[in-house]
Design an enzyme around this catalytic site. Structure first.
Site, PDB file in Angstrom:
ATOM      1  N   LYS A 151       0.062   3.661  -2.672  1.00 46.34           N
ATOM      2  CA  LYS A 151      -0.660   5.020  -2.572  1.00 46.34           C
ATOM      3  C   LYS A 151      -0.142   6.403  -2.482  1.00 46.34           C
ATOM      4  O   LYS A 151      -0.852   7.181  -2.818  1.00 46.34           O
ATOM      5  CB  LYS A 151      -1.511   4.848  -1.350  1.00 46.34           C
ATOM      6  CG  LYS A 151      -2.596   3.476  -1.644  1.00 46.34           C
ATOM      7  CD  LYS A 151      -3.840   3.593  -0.417  1.00 46.34           C
ATOM      8  CE  LYS A 151      -4.438   2.214  -0.368  1.00 46.34           C
ATOM      9  NZ  LYS A 151      -3.941   0.876  -0.226  1.00 46.34           N
ATOM     10  N   SER A 197       0.771  -1.278  -0.056  1.00 47.02           N
ATOM     11  CA  SER A 197      -0.014  -0.091   0.035  1.00 47.02           C
ATOM     12  C   SER A 197       0.994   1.149   0.098  1.00 47.02           C
ATOM     13  O   SER A 197       0.213   2.374  -0.091  1.00 47.02           O
ATOM     14  CB  SER A 197      -0.907  -0.012   1.334  1.00 47.02           C
ATOM     15  OG  SER A 197      -2.232  -0.688   0.867  1.00 47.02           O
ATOM     16  N   SER A 218      -6.014   4.011   4.263  1.00 48.00           N
ATOM     17  CA  SER A 218      -5.520   2.933   2.963  1.00 48.00           C
ATOM     18  C   SER A 218      -6.434   2.380   2.464  1.00 48.00           C
ATOM     19  O   SER A 218      -6.607   1.142   2.296  1.00 48.00           O
ATOM     20  CB  SER A 218      -4.575   2.053   3.770  1.00 48.00           C
ATOM     21  OG  SER A 218      -3.638   1.178   2.961  1.00 48.00           O
TER      22      SER A 218
END
Length: 486
Positions: A118, A115, A314
């Site tokens: 991102k 993640s 997230s």
């Protein structure tokens, strides 16, 4: 708890957090409950003490002592190379003010970022759309009497009514009232759902087989409500609709009256008739507003706000929707492939290192993504140096160690004492897949120097090292850096 209501970090910080190195950020609110994965942390007897509010990332100046390369190597080198997180350790540490490399270990090699992807999606969407852009959801008159077309613009935060997963979201009930007013006394008999803005596969290449069933991903459609959640209030691994666009269409139809049918199609002039073939309708039979006439419109929160929540929580579905905004702005198809290509073009255009850089999604759910820690630290530094003010907005969404977002339960009990030193000093994006743990962002040293860092471990022996143990080991490295008076 709804993600935006539960976030306790600088809600709506806006343009005030455009240049991180020049501000003092203080977190004074409570803490959210959502974590990146639905795994309970080990607990100790009794509740953990609430950490007191404290300064976060105190103002950095060029006069604060910069750590020496040798001192940083001595401090974190043994922790990086001890093999505890497997052979796939990739680390980069930069001084934000000067860009000087303070530590690197396989820093230029591509790794699976989870993640922390991102961060790239956040920067790309802010650069492509700007901080103030809002995503519309529209309704236009259809091709037949009683027919209207609900057109998805790619806003995954759209709510049905007051109960919403995202604070300040646009609402279908508001849109329904606009349509009723525009039509006067005319009844609606059919809602055509046009979600054709997004193309290609609904789920990402390289996603784990349970990404959707476990609730951390969803089919990515241009029209959905509450991030495709079946229950808007659900957090973590929430159950998602299998056809989010049609689910949204049915919810909208229910707001307009009884016996309103729902079907897929396109707006008049959108390539195919909004009315399915074989209904026998004709232009001559149309009464009321001309086909394609706009009957209502609602708009999402600003891009700054969407990016903030995407990073803090997230939120994978929100990340994929924002990646498609990058594709649309770049003239690419709004698909996984188009978003990846447009993001690469934009990142390269910012002058960032893209050798070995490869994306297949915008959320980091894909195991096929490749990002080097050197790219992440260069990106963070670029966002902080003021040369691209729109990028600075991403810092409002970065979780704070021991305090907010996906770092809420990190850098604090029950973590080992050596893994707690980054509380209040680290502001970073987390990343976690089976066998992959990552942490990337900024931290302030004991001397007041702001550093950008990226820690990617993509070969973690997760059958021997638990998720929490892996996170504590990364947190220890960040904590040692934060404590550095070197």
């Amino acid at each position: 708890m709804a993600p935006w209501r539960s976030r306790k970090v600088l809600a709506g910080a806006g343009a005030a957090v455009l240049v991180l190195v020049l501000v003092l950020v203080v977190v004074l609110a409570g803490r959210p409950g959502a974590v990146e994965e639905p795994v309970a942390a080990p607990t100790t007897a009794g509740p953990a003490a609430e950490p007191p509010p404290q300064p976060v990332l105190a103002a950095n100046t060029d006069t604060a002592p910069m750590p020496s390369v040798a001192a940083v190597e001595a401090a974190i080198g043994p922790l990086v190379t001890n093999g505890e997180l497997g052979p796939g350790m990739h680390v980069s540490v930069l001084d934000v003010a000067t860009g000087a490399e303070l530590y690197g270990y396989q820093q230029a090699d591509p790794a699976t970022p989870a993640s922390t992807t991102k961060l790239v999606t956040a920067a790309a969407s802010l650069a492509a759309r700007g901080t103030g852009h809002r995503i519309p959801t529209r309704v236009v008159a259809g091709s037949a009497p009683g027919e209207i077309v609900l057109i998805g613009g790619g806003d995954p935060t759209l709510a049905i009514g007051e109960t919403a997963a995202y604070e300040d979201a646009a609402r279908l009930d508001t849109l329904a009232e606009q349509v009723k007013k525009a039509l006067g006394n005319a009844e609606v008999s059919r809602v055509v759902v046009d979600s054709s803005l997004f193309t290609g596969a609904l789920t990402g290449p390289g996603w784990d087989s349970d990404a959707v069933s476990a609730g951390y991903g969803a089919p990515i459609t241009a029209l959905m409500t509450d991030g495709a959640r079946v229950n808007p209030k659900a957090t973590g691994g929430a159950r998602r609709h299998t056809a989010p666009d049609l689910a949204a269409g049915r919810a909208f139809a229910a707001l307009l009256g009884k016996n309103v049918t729902v079907t897929s199609g396109r707006q008049p002039g959108g390539g195919t008739p909004a009315t399915p073939a074989g209904t026998g309708s004709s232009a001559a039979a149309v009464t009321g507003p001309a086909p394609g006439t706009e009957l209502g419109r609602v708009e999402s929160p600003t891009m700054l706000r969407l990016v903030e929540v995407m990073l803090t929580e997230s939120d994978n579905v929100l990340a994929e929707a924002l990646a498609r905004q990058v594709a649309i702005a770049g003239g690419r198809p709004a698909s996984f492939e188009g978003a990846a290509a447009a993001t690469r073009d934009l990142i390269a255009g910012l002058g960032l290192p893209v050798d070995g850089f490869g994306l297949t999604d915008g959320s980091g759910l894909s195991r096929d993504n490749e990002i080097s820690p050197a790219l992440l630290t260069s990106l963070v530094r670029l966002a902080a140096d003021g040369s691209h003010p729109e990028l600075g907005a991403m810092f409002a969404g970065l979780p704070v160690g021991g305090w907010s977002g996906t770092l809420d339960t990190r850098f604090r009990d029950p973590a080992p004492p050596e893994s707690r030193g980054g509380a209040g000093a680290v502001r970073a994006k987390t990343g976690s897949l089976d066998g992959v743990n990552a942490l990337a962002g900024v931290l302030t040293t004991a001397d007041g120097r702001l550093l950008a860092f990226a820690l990617l471990a993509d070969e973690v022996p997760y059958q021997k090292v638990s998720k929490w143990q892996a996170e504590w080991k990364l947190d220890r490295i960040a904590s040692v850096l934060a404590a550095c008076g070197c």
